[in-house]
Design a protein around this motif. Structure first.
Motif, PDB file in Angstrom:
ATOM      1  N   ALA A 123      26.414  41.935  39.313  1.00 28.76           N
ATOM      2  CA  ALA A 123      26.702  43.343  40.225  1.00 28.76           C
ATOM      3  C   ALA A 123      28.160  43.439  40.048  1.00 28.76           C
ATOM      4  CB  ALA A 123      26.105  43.261  41.564  1.00 28.76           C
ATOM      5  N   ALA A 124      29.055  42.440  40.459  1.00 26.54           N
ATOM      6  CA  ALA A 124      30.460  42.685  40.555  1.00 26.54           C
ATOM      7  C   ALA A 124      31.061  43.140  39.327  1.00 26.54           C
ATOM      8  CB  ALA A 124      31.237  41.187  41.006  1.00 26.54           C
ATOM      9  N   ALA A 125      30.333  42.507  38.072  1.00 26.27           N
ATOM     10  CA  ALA A 125      30.863  43.257  36.909  1.00 26.27           C
ATOM     11  C   ALA A 125      31.039  44.940  36.944  1.00 26.27           C
ATOM     12  CB  ALA A 125      30.278  42.674  35.632  1.00 26.27           C
ATOM     13  N   LYS A 126      30.014  45.307  37.503  1.00 25.36           N
ATOM     14  CA  LYS A 126      29.695  46.824  37.373  1.00 25.36           C
ATOM     15  C   LYS A 126      30.419  47.698  38.409  1.00 25.36           C
ATOM     16  CE  LYS A 126      24.759  46.113  35.946  1.00 25.36           C
ATOM     17  NZ  LYS A 126      23.558  46.479  36.318  1.00 25.36           N
ATOM     18  N   GLN A 130      39.778  49.458  41.609  1.00 28.62           N
ATOM     19  CA  GLN A 130      40.914  49.684  41.044  1.00 28.62           C
ATOM     20  C   GLN A 130      41.958  48.556  41.259  1.00 28.62           C
ATOM     21  OE1 GLN A 130      42.114  53.431  42.498  1.00 28.62           O
ATOM     22  NE2 GLN A 130      40.866  54.708  41.005  1.00 28.62           N
ATOM     23  N   GLY A 131      42.619  48.078  40.419  1.00 27.72           N
ATOM     24  CA  GLY A 131      43.602  46.901  40.476  1.00 27.72           C
ATOM     25  C   GLY A 131      42.622  45.447  40.577  1.00 27.72           C
ATOM     26  N   GLY A 132      41.552  45.477  40.063  1.00 23.34           N
ATOM     27  CA  GLY A 132      40.860  44.292  39.930  1.00 23.34           C
ATOM     28  C   GLY A 132      40.086  43.678  41.074  1.00 23.34           C
ATOM     29  N   SER A 133      38.967  42.858  40.811  1.00 23.15           N
ATOM     30  CA  SER A 133      38.208  42.232  42.037  1.00 23.15           C
ATOM     31  C   SER A 133      38.260  40.774  41.796  1.00 23.15           C
ATOM     32  CB  SER A 133      36.885  42.931  41.958  1.00 23.15           C
ATOM     33  OG  SER A 133      36.921  44.228  42.025  1.00 23.15           O
ATOM     34  N   ALA A 172      37.527  39.166  32.205  1.00 19.28           N
ATOM     35  CA  ALA A 172      38.863  39.039  32.526  1.00 19.28           C
ATOM     36  C   ALA A 172      39.645  40.401  31.974  1.00 19.28           C
ATOM     37  CB  ALA A 172      39.824  37.920  31.840  1.00 19.28           C
ATOM     38  N   ARG A 173      39.398  40.922  30.933  1.00 16.66           N
ATOM     39  CA  ARG A 173      40.173  42.302  30.695  1.00 16.66           C
ATOM     40  C   ARG A 173      39.448  43.369  31.533  1.00 16.66           C
ATOM     41  NH1 ARG A 173      42.649  41.476  25.624  1.00 16.66           N
ATOM     42  NH2 ARG A 173      43.283  39.464  25.766  1.00 16.66           N
ATOM     43  N   ILE A 234      44.720  33.641  38.967  1.00 11.69           N
ATOM     44  CA  ILE A 234      43.837  32.635  38.845  1.00 11.69           C
ATOM     45  C   ILE A 234      42.586  32.768  38.478  1.00 11.69           C
ATOM     46  CG2 ILE A 234      42.877  30.685  40.146  1.00 11.69           C
ATOM     47  CD1 ILE A 234      45.170  30.912  41.955  1.00 11.69           C
ATOM     48  N   THR A 235      42.003  32.481  37.464  1.00 14.67           N
ATOM     49  CA  THR A 235      40.482  32.708  37.258  1.00 14.67           C
ATOM     50  C   THR A 235      39.904  31.556  36.114  1.00 14.67           C
ATOM     51  OG1 THR A 235      39.051  34.520  36.220  1.00 14.67           O
ATOM     52  CG2 THR A 235      41.047  34.085  34.839  1.00 14.67           C
TER      53      THR A 235
END
Length: 250
Positions: A123-126, A130-133, A172-173, A234-235
């Protein structure tokens, strides 16, 4: 600081498994920092109590259900415009050797620990803001070191670690960071059968190099650190917050 700047620093986070010891500590610390938090858990009674205490919205769900997890993300977007991060604290503990573990017990362990983590990442990938999660998952020292009678939970949490590394590469992208924390034994309601026994607690403490069991706040502090966009380089990491259990032999 102007009101506009204050609002800009407030982020929206989702906490799955919010009614548990670690989840409630994470949620409380996020609220104390001024963030907006959507609370999710299967335990509706304890969830409602926490929601009333923190004055935050909640959803009673099964976190292993993809559609129900999607609903929580949609609620976060509806309330705040985007979701800045999510943490999955849903889990279970099963201490049995493999030959005494039933299929249903294994299935329940995998569902609670791995399926829920997968559902949150999916769900997070969808809904990358803005600015990432950031997504933070919970593994276990049992996935990193061989512990007797931990076969089912070790298998499930090893899956969480594999998911963490693969998803971090995939997304990541898109600006989605995926990390995990691997705790040792933490004193929560879920594990009280162990630490409330003086003999078992003493044995467990001796296995942790720092000489004590973890507290929910120990894990929550690590979760908040990984959620914070200050740490956006960091990932794909699985970090042990385990008193040395996973790496040190005394």
């Amino acid at each position: 600081m102007s009101q506009a700047k204050v609002e800009a620093t407030k982020r929206c986070y989702l906490v799955f498994g919010a009614s548990g010891g670690i989840g409630s500590s994470v949620a409380s610390q996020l609220v104390a920092q001024g963030h907006h938090v959507v609370l999710a858990s299967r335990d509706s009674e304890r969830l409602t109590q926490l929601a009333d205490q923190l004055q935050m919205p909640c959803e009673a769900i099964d976190a292993a259900d993809f559609e129900e997890v999607e609903r929580v993300f949609a609620k976060g977007v509806e309330l705040r415009g985007q979701v800045d991060g999510a943490v999955n604290c849903v889990g279970s503990v099963l201490l049995k050797p493999a030959h005494l573990t039933s299929f249903d017990e294994l299935q329940q362990t995998i569902a609670a620990n791995l399926f829920s983590a997968f559902a949150v990442v999916r769900a997070a990938a969808k809904h990358v803001g803005q600015g990432g999660s950031s997504v933070v998952l919970i593994s276990s020292a049992a996935a990193r070191i061989g512990l007797a009678n931990h076969e089912a939970i070790a298998a499930a949490k090893a899956g969480v670690e594999g998911l963490t590394r693969s998803a971090s590469a995939t997304y990541a992208r898109k600006g989605l960071r995926v990390n995990a924390i691997a705790p040792g034994l933490v004193k929560t309601k879920l594990t009280e059968r162990i630490w409330k026994s003086e003999r078992a607690a003493t044995h467990s403490e001796a296995m942790h190099a720092l000489g004590r069991l973890g507290e929910p706040g120990d894990i929550a502090s690590g979760v908040l650190w990984l959620l914070d966009p200050t740490n956006q380089w960091i990932t794909g990491e699985v970090i042990g917050f385990d008193g040395g259990l996973g790496r040190i032999k005394l």
